[in-house]
Write a protein that holds these residues in place. Structure first.
Motif, PDB file in Angstrom:
ATOM      1  N   UNK A 108       0.804  -1.220   0.000  1.00  0.00           N
ATOM      2  CA  UNK A 108       0.000   0.000   0.000  1.00  0.00           C
ATOM      3  C   UNK A 108       0.838   1.271   0.000  1.00  0.00           C
ATOM      4  N   UNK A 109       2.078   1.184   0.445  1.00  0.00           N
ATOM      5  CA  UNK A 109       2.960   2.356   0.379  1.00  0.00           C
ATOM      6  C   UNK A 109       3.329   2.656  -1.071  1.00  0.00           C
ATOM      7  N   UNK A 110       3.506   1.603  -1.871  1.00  0.00           N
ATOM      8  CA  UNK A 110       3.817   1.765  -3.298  1.00  0.00           C
ATOM      9  C   UNK A 110       2.574   2.040  -4.124  1.00  0.00           C
ATOM     10  N   UNK A 111       1.422   1.568  -3.658  1.00  0.00           N
ATOM     11  CA  UNK A 111       0.175   1.692  -4.411  1.00  0.00           C
ATOM     12  C   UNK A 111      -0.919   2.254  -3.499  1.00  0.00           C
ATOM     13  N   UNK A 112      -0.805   3.531  -3.145  1.00  0.00           N
ATOM     14  CA  UNK A 112      -1.744   4.146  -2.190  1.00  0.00           C
ATOM     15  C   UNK A 112      -3.093   4.493  -2.831  1.00  0.00           C
ATOM     16  N   UNK A 113      -4.042   4.843  -1.971  1.00  0.00           N
ATOM     17  CA  UNK A 113      -5.332   5.364  -2.422  1.00  0.00           C
ATOM     18  C   UNK A 113      -6.007   4.474  -3.441  1.00  0.00           C
TER      19      UNK A 113
END
Length: 180
Positions: A10-15
Motif C-alpha cells: 500500500x505504500x507503493x500503491x496508495x489510495x
C-alpha cells in the motif's frame, strides 16, 4: 493499512491505485469515467476540470484525492499549486475566472447534496459565460468525485505523506491519462 487486504504494498500503491489493483474489473469503468470527465476534449481546460475534482475532494476531506488532483491541476494551470490551494480554500478570493468561480459554487453544492444546486447557481454560471455542457460536466465531476472520495476513504486506503509522490503521478496522468 486499508480496512481490507488489497494484496499489494500500500505504500507503493496508495489510495485508489491499490483499489484498482485489487479489483481491476470495477476500476476500469471508474478510470474510463475519469478520463472522459477530466481529459476528453472540452471547453473547460484539463487543469480547470482537475481543479473542480480537487475542490470537491477538499470539501469532502479526502486527503488522497485532494492532494493528487491538486497536483494534477497545478501541473496544468499557470498559477500552479498556490492557485489550486487558494481556490480550494476560498474560490471567491482566488485568482480564477468568474466562470470557474461560478462552476466551483455549483460543484460545492453537488458535493453537499445534488438538490442543493439551485436555478440561481445555474443562472449565475451562465451569466459568467458557462455553457450548459460545462454546467453538466461540472455536476458530473462533482458527483463522481464525491463517489471516488467515499470509495477511497470508505476502505481506509493509505495516503502518501510525501508531496513528491503526487508530483510524480501528475507527470504520468498529464502525459498518459487515467486508463493507461
Amino acid at each position: 493499512m486499508a480496512h481490507i487486504d488489497l494484496g499489494v504494498d500500500e505504500k507503493r500503491f496508495p489510495g485508489i491505485i491499490g483499489l484498482r489493483m485489487y479489483r481491476p474489473e470495477t476500476a476500469k469503468p471508474l478510470y474510463d469515467l475519469a478520463d472522459a470527465l477530466l481529459r476528453a476534449p472540452n471547453s473547460l481546460s484539463r487543469g480547470e476540470r482537475e481543479l473542480i475534482a480537487a475542490y470537491v475532494s477538499s470539501g469532502n476531506e479526502c486527503d488522497f484525492c485532494r492532494d493528487s488532483h491538486s497536483a494534477f491541476a497545478a501541473a496544468q494551470l499557470d498559477g500552479g499549486l498556490r492557485l489550486v490551494r487558494d481556490a480550494c480554500v476560498d474560490p471567491d478570493a482566488a485568482d480564477i475566472s468568474p466562470k470557474l468561480r461560478a462552476l466551483l459554487r455549483i460543484a460545492g453544492a453537488v458535493r453537499v447534496d445534488g438538490r442543493s444546486v439551485t436555478t440561481e447557481l445555474v443562472e449565475a454560471a451562465r451569466g459568467a459565460g458557462a455553457t450548459d455542457v460545462e454546467i453538466h460536466d461540472t455536476v458530473l465531476i462533482a458527483a463522481a468525485f464525491s463517489m471516488f472520495n467515499r470509495y477511497v476513504d470508505g476502505l481506509g486506503t493509505v495516503v502518501p505523506d510525501d508531496p513528491a509522490a503526487y508530483e510524480m503521478s501528475a507527470q504520468v496522468i498529464v502525459a498518459h491519462g487515467y486508463s493507461a
